[in-house]
Design an enzyme around this catalytic site. Structure first.
Site, PDB file in Angstrom:
ATOM      1  N   ASP A   1     -13.729  -1.830   3.498  1.00 56.32           N
ATOM      2  CA  ASP A   1     -12.756  -1.874   4.598  1.00 56.32           C
ATOM      3  C   ASP A   1     -13.460  -1.297   5.838  1.00 56.32           C
ATOM      4  O   ASP A   1     -14.076  -2.040   6.622  1.00 56.32           O
ATOM      5  CB  ASP A   1     -11.509  -1.075   4.181  1.00 56.32           C
ATOM      6  CG  ASP A   1     -10.478  -0.886   5.285  1.00 56.32           C
ATOM      7  OD1 ASP A   1     -10.711  -1.339   6.408  1.00 56.32           O
ATOM      8  OD2 ASP A   1      -9.414  -0.262   5.037  1.00 56.32           O
TER       9      ASP A   1
ATOM     10  N   SER B   1       0.851  -1.180   0.000  1.00 51.95           N
ATOM     11  CA  SER B   1       0.000   0.000   0.000  1.00 51.95           C
ATOM     12  C   SER B   1       0.889   1.232   0.000  1.00 51.95           C
ATOM     13  O   SER B   1       1.724   1.387   0.890  1.00 51.95           O
ATOM     14  CB  SER B   1      -0.871  -0.040   1.261  1.00 51.95           C
ATOM     15  OG  SER B   1      -1.581   1.149   1.391  1.00 51.95           O
TER      16      SER B   1
ATOM     17  N   ASP C   1      -7.383   2.885  -3.001  1.00 54.49           N
ATOM     18  CA  ASP C   1      -8.070   2.962  -1.700  1.00 54.49           C
ATOM     19  C   ASP C   1      -8.405   4.421  -1.412  1.00 54.49           C
ATOM     20  O   ASP C   1      -7.508   5.261  -1.326  1.00 54.49           O
ATOM     21  CB  ASP C   1      -7.170   2.402  -0.591  1.00 54.49           C
ATOM     22  CG  ASP C   1      -7.873   2.338   0.760  1.00 54.49           C
ATOM     23  OD1 ASP C   1      -9.068   2.705   0.839  1.00 54.49           O
ATOM     24  OD2 ASP C   1      -7.234   1.914   1.751  1.00 54.49           O
TER      25      ASP C   1
ATOM     26  N   LYS D   1      -1.276  -1.044  -4.219  1.00 56.94           N
ATOM     27  CA  LYS D   1      -2.456  -0.272  -3.795  1.00 56.94           C
ATOM     28  C   LYS D   1      -2.065   1.194  -3.698  1.00 56.94           C
ATOM     29  O   LYS D   1      -1.056   1.541  -3.072  1.00 56.94           O
ATOM     30  CB  LYS D   1      -2.939  -0.811  -2.445  1.00 56.94           C
ATOM     31  CG  LYS D   1      -3.882   0.085  -1.675  1.00 56.94           C
ATOM     32  CD  LYS D   1      -4.597  -0.721  -0.598  1.00 56.94           C
ATOM     33  CE  LYS D   1      -4.755   0.034   0.691  1.00 56.94           C
ATOM     34  NZ  LYS D   1      -5.403  -0.777   1.740  1.00 56.94           N
TER      35      LYS D   1
ATOM     36  N   GLY E   1      -3.791  -4.076   6.327  1.00 62.87           N
ATOM     37  CA  GLY E   1      -2.726  -3.780   7.283  1.00 62.87           C
ATOM     38  C   GLY E   1      -3.017  -2.503   8.026  1.00 62.87           C
ATOM     39  O   GLY E   1      -3.802  -1.667   7.562  1.00 62.87           O
TER      40      GLY E   1
ATOM     41  N   LYS F   1      -9.395  -6.839   8.392  1.00 58.15           N
ATOM     42  CA  LYS F   1      -8.338  -6.411   9.320  1.00 58.15           C
ATOM     43  C   LYS F   1      -8.710  -6.974  10.677  1.00 58.15           C
ATOM     44  O   LYS F   1      -9.824  -6.740  11.165  1.00 58.15           O
ATOM     45  CB  LYS F   1      -8.252  -4.883   9.398  1.00 58.15           C
ATOM     46  CG  LYS F   1      -7.655  -4.232   8.152  1.00 58.15           C
ATOM     47  CD  LYS F   1      -7.487  -2.732   8.317  1.00 58.15           C
ATOM     48  CE  LYS F   1      -6.992  -2.123   7.026  1.00 58.15           C
ATOM     49  NZ  LYS F   1      -7.061  -0.645   7.034  1.00 58.15           N
TER      50      LYS F   1
ATOM     51  N   LYS G   1      -3.271   5.061  -2.711  1.00 56.30           N
ATOM     52  CA  LYS G   1      -4.234   5.874  -1.978  1.00 56.30           C
ATOM     53  C   LYS G   1      -4.728   6.992  -2.883  1.00 56.30           C
ATOM     54  O   LYS G   1      -3.908   7.639  -3.546  1.00 56.30           O
ATOM     55  CB  LYS G   1      -3.544   6.488  -0.757  1.00 56.30           C
ATOM     56  CG  LYS G   1      -3.168   5.457   0.282  1.00 56.30           C
ATOM     57  CD  LYS G   1      -4.378   5.104   1.063  1.00 56.30           C
ATOM     58  CE  LYS G   1      -4.090   4.086   2.122  1.00 56.30           C
ATOM     59  NZ  LYS G   1      -5.310   3.646   2.761  1.00 56.30           N
TER      60      LYS G   1
ATOM     61  N   GLU H   1     -11.228   0.405  -3.082  1.00 54.65           N
ATOM     62  CA  GLU H   1     -11.498   0.135  -1.670  1.00 54.65           C
ATOM     63  C   GLU H   1     -12.166   1.347  -1.013  1.00 54.65           C
ATOM     64  O   GLU H   1     -11.699   2.480  -1.168  1.00 54.65           O
ATOM     65  CB  GLU H   1     -10.155  -0.184  -0.992  1.00 54.65           C
ATOM     66  CG  GLU H   1     -10.250  -0.560   0.483  1.00 54.65           C
ATOM     67  CD  GLU H   1      -8.876  -0.947   1.048  1.00 54.65           C
ATOM     68  OE1 GLU H   1      -7.939  -1.195   0.276  1.00 54.65           O
ATOM     69  OE2 GLU H   1      -8.755  -0.986   2.282  1.00 54.65           O
TER      70      GLU H   1
END
Ligand SMILES: O=C(O)CCC(=O)C1=CC=C[C@@H](O)[C@@H]1C(=O)O
Ligand SMILES: [Mg+2]
Length: 371
Positions: free
Chosen positions: A241, A138, A191, A164, A293, A265, A166, A216
């Protein structure tokens, strides 16, 4: 045979991430958290890790709420009740509403203790069979697109199996288009950490041309209704998430069609028992899951690795190697990634030893609870 805890230790640690991690909410570099240790009458120790951040921007929990709930409620429950199996812990914690990261920090230590008592790896205790797990990475928001492309290039060459990125309004479609152009075949996902609303539908639909593995949590942290509306008009699979805190949330989201993928998670769902239940439900319903994570240190990372060995974890998770986060981790050996894989340790429990020197160096305070 009962798990006979005789003492719980809470150690507060402070560790500095090698690089600041930037999301749609803000930037983080110092990580404060608790390492929990449950010691039994045979002298075995089980370890857990609290994953809440110092501010409540991801969920409502914080480092301070974690310690308050552990000290004032959860440890008392463990002191007063008999535990035969780690699954009993989540049942005993049920009267305490939410505070899932506090619950998971203690439940994780009991799971590790249980596996060590049985002399089996935690992965085996959970029913996992994989010998190695696929890992993705990520990447936080970067100052410029050029920086992002360089960082991605490094991780692709290091073998990470999925990248991934952001995103947030102003750092999304154009950025992802540039990434896709330079990396036409790399599994890429985005995400949003709930940075959008249904007013952004048309904007988000542009992502459908980019062959993303998933997007996400595009919408509100507590929503499953609007996500169903968005999923109905987007080809890209939505992964939830922040919206998923339990098996019940999972069932409702799947029934509504709010997502096609779930990021599990352990902290967010209250522990390994609930994480496993969510995994089992998704497996039965053909929904892919992967392990998210929380920028964990070694103990939390080891728990993530063990959970990911369950067969329904079909997509690479965010569990990168220790050296991606820390100059020095608190476990030995550190978790290492080779060709995008982490080998699952086959020693009892979490399968890594505590690096006592590192643990000592990062500990800022310690409290002991006798049973
Ligand atoms: O490397 C990791 O541990 C994953 C980091 C990561 O992507 C996240 C951690 C914590 C909160 C968020 O910003 C984000 C996530 O939402 O998954
Ligand atoms: Mg997320």
């Amino acid at each position: 045979m009962a798990i006979s805890i005789k003492q719980i230790k809470l150690r507060k640690l402070n560790m500095r991430l090698l690089n600041p991690f930037r999301t749609s909410f803000g930037t983080m570099q110092d990580k404060e958290f608790y390492i929990t240790e449950a010691i039994d009458t045979h002298g075995n120790s089980g370890f857990g890790e609290s994953v809440a951040f110092t501010s409540p921007w991801y969920t409502e929990e914080t480092v301070q709420t974690n310690v308050h709930v552990m000290e004032d409620f959860l440890i008392k429950i463990l002191q007063e009740n008999k535990i035969n199996h780690p699954d009993d812990v989540s049942k005993l914690f049920e009267p305490i509403k939410r505070n899932n990261m506090a619950k998971a920090a203690l439940e994780g230590a009991v799971w590790d203790l249980y596996a060590k008592g049985k002399n089996i790896p935690l992965a085996t205790a959970l029913g996992g069979e994989k010998k190695e797990i696929d890992v993705g990475i990520s990447i936080g928001i970067q100052p410029k697109v050029k920086d992002l492309l360089n960082v991605i290039d490094d991780y692709v060459h290091a073998g990470y199996k999925r990248i991934k990125i952001k995103i947030k309004p102003g750092w999304d479609v154009d950025v992802l288009r540039a990434v896709r152009e330079q990396f036409p075949d790399t599994p890429i996902m985005a995400d949003a950490n709930s940075a959008y609303t249904l007013a952004d539908i048309e904007h988000l639909q542009q992502l459908d041309d980019l062959n993303l593995t998933m997007i996400e949590q595009p919408l509100a942290h507590d929503d499953i209704v609007d996500h169903a509306k968005l999923q109905a008009v987007m080809k890209t699979p939505i992964c939830l998430d922040e919206s998923i805190h339990s098996l019940d949330d999972t069932r409702k989201a799947i029934q509504l069609g709010s997502c096609q993928i779930i990021n599990i998670k352990i902290g967010r769902v209250g522990g390994l028992t609930e994480a496993k239940r969510i995994h089992d439900y998704c497996l039965q319903h053909g929904v892919d899951v992967w392990c998210g994570g929380m920028l964990e240190a070694g103990v939390g990372r080891a728990h993530n690795i063990a959970l990911t060995t369950l067969s329904g974890f079909t997509l690479p998770g965010d569990t990168a190697g220790s050296s991606r986060y820390w100059e020095k981790d608190i476990i030995t050996p550190e978790a290492t990634v080779e060709n995008g894989l982490i080998k699952v340790p086959n020693k009892p429990g979490i399968g890594y030893e505590m690096d006592e020197e590192a643990l000592e160096a990062f500990t800022v305070s310690e409290k002991v609870f006798d049973f």
